[in-house]
Design an enzyme around this catalytic site. Structure first.
Site, short mmCIF file in Angstrom:
data_model
loop_
_atom_site.label_atom_id
_atom_site.label_comp_id
_atom_site.label_asym_id
_atom_site.label_seq_id
_atom_site.Cartn_x
_atom_site.Cartn_y
_atom_site.Cartn_z
N ASP A 56 6.35 -70.82 48.06
CA ASP A 56 5.84 -70.11 49.23
C ASP A 56 4.39 -70.42 49.56
OD1 ASP A 56 4.59 -68.94 47.09
OD2 ASP A 56 5.88 -67.16 47.08
N GLU B 50 2.13 -65.47 51.37
CA GLU B 50 3.32 -66.07 50.78
C GLU B 50 4.64 -65.49 51.30
OE1 GLU B 50 0.65 -65.05 49.09
OE2 GLU B 50 -0.13 -66.85 48.11
N HIS C 274 -5.43 -63.76 41.21
CA HIS C 274 -5.91 -64.64 42.28
C HIS C 274 -5.38 -64.31 43.67
CE1 HIS C 274 -2.15 -66.88 42.99
NE2 HIS C 274 -1.92 -66.70 41.71
N ARG D 126 -4.73 -63.24 47.40
CA ARG D 126 -5.60 -63.03 48.56
C ARG D 126 -5.66 -61.56 49.00
NH1 ARG D 126 -5.25 -68.39 49.58
NH2 ARG D 126 -6.72 -69.25 51.06
N HIS E 268 -9.38 -68.37 37.96
CA HIS E 268 -8.92 -69.24 39.05
C HIS E 268 -10.14 -69.84 39.77
CE1 HIS E 268 -6.87 -70.35 42.79
NE2 HIS E 268 -5.70 -70.13 42.19
N GLU F 147 13.37 -72.40 44.56
CA GLU F 147 12.89 -71.01 44.43
C GLU F 147 13.00 -70.29 45.78
OE1 GLU F 147 8.71 -69.60 43.65
OE2 GLU F 147 9.44 -69.40 41.61
C1 UD1 Z 1 -2.74 -70.99 46.38
C2 UD1 Z 1 -1.49 -70.49 47.13
C3 UD1 Z 1 -0.84 -69.33 46.38
C4 UD1 Z 1 -0.57 -69.69 44.93
C5 UD1 Z 1 -1.87 -70.18 44.29
C6 UD1 Z 1 -1.61 -70.65 42.88
C7 UD1 Z 1 -1.48 -70.55 49.57
C8 UD1 Z 1 -1.91 -69.90 50.82
N1 UD1 Z 1 -1.88 -69.98 48.43
O1 UD1 Z 1 -3.72 -69.95 46.43
O2 UD1 Z 1 0.38 -68.99 47.00
O3 UD1 Z 1 -0.11 -68.56 44.25
O4 UD1 Z 1 -2.39 -71.29 45.05
O5 UD1 Z 1 -2.78 -70.78 42.15
O6 UD1 Z 1 -0.79 -71.55 49.62
N2 UD1 Z 1 -9.93 -74.40 44.30
C9 UD1 Z 1 -10.60 -75.43 43.67
N3 UD1 Z 1 -9.87 -76.29 42.87
C10 UD1 Z 1 -8.53 -76.16 42.68
C11 UD1 Z 1 -7.87 -75.10 43.32
C12 UD1 Z 1 -8.58 -74.24 44.15
O7 UD1 Z 1 -11.80 -75.57 43.79
O8 UD1 Z 1 -7.94 -76.95 41.93
C13 UD1 Z 1 -10.70 -73.48 45.18
C14 UD1 Z 1 -11.16 -74.13 46.48
O9 UD1 Z 1 -12.42 -73.60 46.82
C15 UD1 Z 1 -10.11 -73.67 47.47
C16 UD1 Z 1 -9.84 -72.26 46.97
O10 UD1 Z 1 -9.86 -72.38 45.55
O11 UD1 Z 1 -10.61 -73.69 48.80
C17 UD1 Z 1 -8.56 -71.67 47.46
O12 UD1 Z 1 -7.46 -72.52 47.25
P1 UD1 Z 1 -6.10 -72.30 48.10
O13 UD1 Z 1 -5.09 -73.31 47.66
O14 UD1 Z 1 -6.40 -72.22 49.55
O15 UD1 Z 1 -5.62 -70.85 47.68
P2 UD1 Z 1 -5.27 -70.25 46.29
O16 UD1 Z 1 -5.95 -68.93 46.23
O17 UD1 Z 1 -5.52 -71.24 45.21
N1 UDP Z 2 -1.23 -71.47 34.30
C1 UDP Z 2 -1.85 -72.52 33.62
N2 UDP Z 2 -3.18 -72.38 33.27
C2 UDP Z 2 -3.89 -71.26 33.57
C3 UDP Z 2 -3.24 -70.19 34.26
C4 UDP Z 2 -1.91 -70.35 34.62
O1 UDP Z 2 -1.24 -73.54 33.32
O2 UDP Z 2 -5.08 -71.18 33.23
C5 UDP Z 2 0.19 -71.64 34.70
C6 UDP Z 2 1.11 -70.49 34.34
O3 UDP Z 2 1.66 -70.66 33.04
C7 UDP Z 2 2.17 -70.54 35.43
C8 UDP Z 2 1.40 -71.06 36.62
O4 UDP Z 2 0.21 -71.66 36.12
O5 UDP Z 2 3.19 -71.47 35.14
C9 UDP Z 2 1.09 -69.94 37.57
O6 UDP Z 2 0.17 -70.35 38.51
P1 UDP Z 2 -0.64 -69.32 39.42
O7 UDP Z 2 -0.77 -68.02 38.72
O8 UDP Z 2 -1.88 -70.03 39.83
O9 UDP Z 2 0.28 -69.21 40.72
P2 UDP Z 2 1.52 -68.28 41.12
O10 UDP Z 2 2.59 -68.44 40.12
O11 UDP Z 2 0.99 -66.89 41.26
O12 UDP Z 2 1.89 -68.82 42.47
#
Ligand code: UD1
Ligand code: UDP
Length: 392
Positions: A104, A140, A216, A218, A249, A126
């Site tokens: 999602d 999501e 993490h 939103r 995160h 999923e």
């Molecule tokens: C995203 C997904 C969420 C998922 C989550 C898993 C969307 C809208 N959100 O949220 O569904 O549960 O990932 O973790 O698709 N950033 C970094 N490096 C990284 C990753 C993130 O610097 O490797 C920072 C950046 O500043 C980025 C911000 O995190 O702009 C937000 O990342 P984004 O993918 O937009 O949203 P998540 O909160 O990570």
């Molecule tokens: N995870 C990881 N390292 C971390 C935190 C989470 O490998 O430091 C793994 C966790 O085991 C799970 C996945 O990341 O499989 C979950 O990701 P996240 O919580 O970012 O996203 P969501 O599942 O909420 O979309």
């Protein structure tokens, strides 16, 4: 007796974040095990950069295409536009038989939309998770509903998810109940012989109880996060045998309050996002888990770790029904009292700490491959008709 032509299906996996990579890795691996039938292609949007690359390394996935869309503090529209344009470009160039997306995220939605625009069938891994609340989780819940409208094949992890899709009018023949591929990923990692250290554990005495935290979402940014952080602070203050380990995160909206509120507490260990294998080891070592993550709710159920879900609603009611998860929202009082109950009452703890696995048996990827074999017709033998032959 007809002649069977073996023509490979070119299946393009499009994904961009950590959880999508973890959950698609076993499916990519499964298709790669059958090179006479499938040619898996990998397009990463890199909506996440570092957190995605960690997973690609662990599962040894080398992307064929990398859109590199991540920008610090990106907005949802930035991600959507970048992914939509980038995926369109690659699909026009490559013309795969099928596009596979997971879950999602905004990458999943934009990639499914780009595939639809190119009239390429979409498989959704999923599929069918729902809370019924448009804004929770945000965005999501809406992303996954829209992906369901675009998808041609729906791989539902559970019967509950299938029933959600049926209620929305998805034809039964287009849905397969497969189990969640996260169980496949978790099993593969637990079976791995690789030696990984979890350095943060060197700083924690063996007798201490570890409360593992991730957060993490939103919809919790701002006051919700502040309340979560204050609850963690109170938990360690009141229980000297507890240490919180919190891999933070990379989203700046998460890092700021976590550092500001918890940064100086010696029994709160704020660490960088961890590689999947040490993270699994940490989940195993944890006494209990506090999280708002989707994937971790599933993994905790599979590992028999009590998990308190810091959200008001969950799309994974199976974990709550199985007794391994409990919803606690983001109210500090509720988080503290639910955690302390598990720390103090052996009976309450035991009731939750039973490995039940409503999410699958670790063979979801095999079932997805079987469904792809059955339903998808490669363009080459289908005289240009791009749509898979699906039952009505
Ligand atoms: C995203 C997904 C969420 C998922 C989550 C898993 C969307 C809208 N959100 O949220 O569904 O549960 O990932 O973790 O698709 N950033 C970094 N490096 C990284 C990753 C993130 O610097 O490797 C920072 C950046 O500043 C980025 C911000 O995190 O702009 C937000 O990342 P984004 O993918 O937009 O949203 P998540 O909160 O990570
Ligand atoms: N995870 C990881 N390292 C971390 C935190 C989470 O490998 O430091 C793994 C966790 O085991 C799970 C996945 O990341 O499989 C979950 O990701 P996240 O919580 O970012 O996203 P969501 O599942 O909420 O979309």
């Amino acid at each position: 007796m007809g002649v069977r032509l073996a023509i490979k299906q070119r299946v393009m996996f499009c994904f961009g974040t950590r959880p999508e990579a973890i959950k698609l890795a076993p499916v990519i691996r499964e298709l790669a095990r059958h090179p006479m039938e499938f040619h898996p292609l990998v397009l990463v949007t890199a909506q996440h950069r570092q957190m995605l690359d960690q997973v690609l390394r662990v599962f040894d996935i080398r992307p064929d295409y990398d859109l590199d869309v991540m920008r610090p503090g990106q907005s949802l529209s930035d991600v959507t536009v970048g992914v939509l344009r980038g995926v369109e470009r690659v699909l026009r160039q490559v013309g795969p038989d099928m596009v596979m997306v997971q879950g999602d995220t905004t990458s999943a939605l934009a990639a499914a939309l780009a595939a639809f625009y190119e009239r390429i069938p979409v498989g959704h891994v999923e599929a069918g998770l729902r809370t019924g609340d448009k804004y929770s989780p945000y965005p999501e819940e809406m992303n996954r509903r829209l992906v369901s409208s675009l998808a041609d094949m729906h791989f539902a992890p559970t019967r509950t998810a299938r029933d959600n899709l049926l209620r929305e009018g998805v034809p039964r023949g287009r849905i397969r109940v497969t189990g969640n591929t996260v169980v496949d990923a978790l099993r593969a990692i637990r079976a791995s012989k690789a030696k990984w250290r979890v350095p943060v554990l060197d700083r924690i005495a063996p007798g201490q109880r570890v409360v593992l935290v991730t957060a993490h979402r939103r919809e919790s940014f701002g006051p919700g996060f502040d309340r979560i952080c204050r609850a963690l602070q109170r938990i360690v203050e009141r229980s000297p045998d507890v240490e919180v380990v919190y891999p933070v995160h990379l989203n700046p909206n998460v890092r700021r309050p976590a550092r500001a509120i918890l940064g100086r507490n010696p029994r709160v260990h704020l660490v960088e996002p961890m590689e999947y294998l040490p993270f699994v080891r940490l989940m195993e070592r944890a006494y209990l888990i506090l999280t708002d993550s989707g994937g971790i709710q599933e993994e905790a159920s599979a590992l028999g770790k009590p998990v308190l879900v810091m959200r008001d609603v969950t799309e994974r009611p199976e974990a709550v029904a199985a007794g391994t998860a409990r919803l606690v929202g983001t109210d500090a009082e509720v988080i503290v009292s639910a955690t302390e109950r598990l720390l103090r009452s052996t009976a309450a703890y035991r009731r939750m700490a039973r490995a039940r696995n409503p999410f699958g048996d670790g063979r979801a990827s095999t079932r997805i491959a079987a469904a792809l074999r059955r339903f998808s017709v490669p363009k080459a033998i289908d005289f240009g008709r791009r749509f898979p032959r699906l039952p009505a």
